[in-house]
Write a protein that holds these residues in place. Structure first.
Motif, PDB file in Angstrom:
ATOM      1  N   TYR A 137      28.368  22.701 -25.611  1.00 30.14           N
ATOM      2  CA  TYR A 137      29.378  23.250 -25.187  1.00 30.14           C
ATOM      3  C   TYR A 137      29.565  22.910 -23.273  1.00 30.14           C
ATOM      4  N   ASP A 138      28.657  23.541 -22.685  1.00 25.44           N
ATOM      5  CA  ASP A 138      28.711  23.440 -21.111  1.00 25.44           C
ATOM      6  C   ASP A 138      28.236  21.895 -21.059  1.00 25.44           C
ATOM      7  N   ASP A 171      32.355  12.972 -20.846  1.00 23.21           N
ATOM      8  CA  ASP A 171      31.624  13.884 -22.223  1.00 23.21           C
ATOM      9  C   ASP A 171      30.220  14.000 -22.406  1.00 23.21           C
ATOM     10  N   SER A 172      29.663  14.924 -23.061  1.00 22.92           N
ATOM     11  CA  SER A 172      28.518  15.116 -23.096  1.00 22.92           C
ATOM     12  C   SER A 172      28.003  14.652 -24.238  1.00 22.92           C
ATOM     13  N   ASN A 200      36.379  19.604 -28.029  1.00 25.64           N
ATOM     14  CA  ASN A 200      36.070  18.795 -26.847  1.00 25.64           C
ATOM     15  C   ASN A 200      34.659  19.310 -26.302  1.00 25.64           C
ATOM     16  N   GLN A 201      34.539  20.588 -26.221  1.00 22.32           N
ATOM     17  CA  GLN A 201      33.540  21.323 -25.763  1.00 22.32           C
ATOM     18  C   GLN A 201      32.755  21.817 -26.879  1.00 22.32           C
ATOM     19  N   ASP A 208      41.277  22.206 -25.652  1.00 18.44           N
ATOM     20  CA  ASP A 208      40.596  23.258 -26.848  1.00 18.44           C
ATOM     21  C   ASP A 208      41.365  24.422 -26.883  1.00 18.44           C
ATOM     22  N   ASP A 243      23.018  19.331 -20.011  1.00 16.43           N
ATOM     23  CA  ASP A 243      23.162  19.880 -21.284  1.00 16.43           C
ATOM     24  C   ASP A 243      22.091  21.177 -21.351  1.00 16.43           C
ATOM     25  N   THR A 298      25.213  29.853 -18.609  1.00 18.72           N
ATOM     26  CA  THR A 298      25.257  29.190 -19.673  1.00 18.72           C
ATOM     27  C   THR A 298      24.748  29.538 -20.761  1.00 18.72           C
ATOM     28  N   ARG A 335      37.050  18.120 -16.916  1.00 15.73           N
ATOM     29  CA  ARG A 335      36.490  19.081 -17.585  1.00 15.73           C
ATOM     30  C   ARG A 335      37.112  20.359 -17.843  1.00 15.73           C
ATOM     31  N   ASP A 376      38.902  21.741 -21.559  1.00 14.66           N
ATOM     32  CA  ASP A 376      39.183  23.163 -21.950  1.00 14.66           C
ATOM     33  C   ASP A 376      40.359  23.445 -22.255  1.00 14.66           C
TER      34      ASP A 376
END
Length: 468
Positions: A314-315, A467-468, A296-297, A446, A267, A334, A439, A443
């Motif tokens: 985000y990333d 997920d993050s 999601n992001q 989204d 992250d 990033t 991932r 994306d």
């Protein structure tokens, strides 16, 4: 379809804003305590492995439960150097990584989990006050914002289900002035913000004052059950303990059985220079809420005590082989993406510059929140898998670990959430293939009004995820 964050941002603006950003966590730019290395072998009643939030809460509450116990904590590097000193400082009441995740996985006990989570947040505030911890604690609440049309309905449904108060576009922009906001969901009681490094250092101080022995630069190498207890080999000596709490989170577990249950996901975060009064006035944000958007992001952001904007998310980057490596933290593409998204969100702050950029690894599992277990015939308790929401949940997790070691049923240890483990991630190369496909699918969702493709729908049915 394009999202709001696909808008073009002047590359020169991004470069100027990042030009003087120091590499390293802003939070750790303060004096920190130093603790000795383990001088040799010793014996104790409870050994805690890991000097982050989960380990320190375990040690502190163990001494409060039994002041006469010999409690030792060892840390491979320095107290708070990893996730506990690098996170965004959001202290959320949720112990299930949000209501949607909790309801889908534990529908029959979700109300109890919500109650226990809020009690944990209140208890954390009480602990901070009783120990006189200087941690910039602010009970600000959480504002979730919609930046795409389909997300407005999601927030309205959340309000209908009691997750907060729905704010229309005009109202949410009056709270925080961003042209990207279409609606908001305001939960005033379920989140606080904190200086994360001060929290971990003050926890260590409270532990030491309670009689916990803390040793830094003392890496645990192996754990072995013996007839009368547990033997932990460190690089500095052997520790023999009656019981152990393993709180190593993103790092490979000393128990081989657990090594497929989590993966490290990187992250990334930026922090601005302190905003002037005029800059702050241009965006409002008078209530200082924590903010997260609904993709999601997603991005998360908050104000520090000196009015910097901490902007991350985000990333969420996974590297083949489950490695945790400092080389993954410097990722220019990033940081540039995050900076561009910042200026899309707050175009009125184009004169703001970033002072810091940093990254860290999150311990992610397939259910997005902590899981527990016992080993060594009930003498070893462990917890892993906070998935980015561990600042508050780590305190609850520590109490669960101590309950499990005590061996007496409690409301916490009877939870299905505590007794059921998540499905493990597969070994490589299947893990990397699956994670990268997920991932990509997130994306695509989204960019397609939130619609989930076959990959995501299949993972949902299997109870798997990323997920993050």
């Amino acid at each position: 379809m394009q999202t709001v964050f696909d808008r073009r941002v002047d590359a020169a603006l991004v470069s100027r804003a990042l030009a003087s950003a120091a590499f390293g966590s802003m939070w750790l730019d303060i004096p920190r305590p130093a603790y000795p290395t383990l001088p040799g072998g010793l014996n104790c009643d409870l050994l805690v492995v890991g000097g982050g939030y989960a380990g320190l809460w375990s040690a502190l509450h163990a001494k409060e439960r039994n002041p006469g116990a010999r409690v030792v904590l060892i840390e491979a590097e320095r107290v708070g150097w990893a996730a506990s000193g690098r996170n965004g400082g959001f202290v959320e009441a949720s112990i299930t990584h949000g209501a949607e995740n909790g309801k889908s996985r534990w529908p029959t006990e979700f109300d109890r989990l919500e109650r226990l989570g809020l009690a944990n947040l209140d208890g954390m505030q009480a602990d901070i006050e009783s120990h006189g911890m200087n941690v910039d604690w602010e009970r600000t609440g959480m504002l979730t914002v919609a930046t795409e049309p389909h997300q407005v309905e999601w927030l309205a449904e959340g309000a209908d289900e009691g997750e907060g108060r729905f704010l229309d576009q005009a109202t949410v922009r009056d709270e925080v002035a961003s042209p990207t906001y279409r609606a908001g969901l305001w939960a005033p009681d379920t989140c606080a913000i904190v200086h994360p490094a001060r929290l971990v250092f003050e926890l260590a101080r409270a532990c030491a004052e309670a009689g916990v022995q803390i040793f830094e630069h003392t890496a645990a190498v192996s754990v072995q059950r013996e007839r009368r207890g547990i033997r932990v080999q460190t690089r500095a000596g052997v520790v023999e303990a009656d019981q152990i709490v393993l709180a190593t989170n993103v790092f490979p577990s000393l128990l081989k059985r657990n090594r497929l249950h989590t993966i490290p996901v990187y992250d990334y975060v930026l922090a601005t220079e302190p905003l002037t009064a005029e800059q702050l006035d241009s965006i409002g944000w008078r209530s200082r809420q924590g903010i997260g958007d609904s993709g999601n992001q997603f991005h998360y952001y908050r104000l520090s005590a000196d009015n910097r904007i901490v902007w991350g998310g985000y990333d969420a980057v996974y590297h083949y082989g489950r490695r945790v490596d400092p080389m993954y933290e410097e990722r220019p593409e990033t940081y540039r993406r995050l900076a561009a998204h910042f200026f899309i969100t707050f175009p009125q702050l184009e004169d703001v510059r970033f002072s810091h950029r940093w990254a860290g690894a999150i311990d992610t599992n397939t259910r997005f929140c902590a899981h527990w277990g016992l080993a060594g015939r009930g003498r070893i308790a462990y917890v892993n898998g906070f998935t980015g929401l561990g600042v508050g949940a780590a305190r609850f997790a520590a109490d669960v670990c101590l309950d499990l070691l005590d061996g007496h049923p409690t409301e916490r240890t009877e939870l299905e959430m505590v007794n059921r483990k998540p499905l493990p991630f597969p070994p490589e190369p299947a893990a990397s293939i699956g994670i990268q496909a997920t991932r990509w699918s997130l994306d695509r969702a989204d960019h397609n009004q939130g619609k989930r493709n076959l990959i995501l729908r299949t993972l949902d049915r299997l109870g798997l995820g990323f997920d993050s």
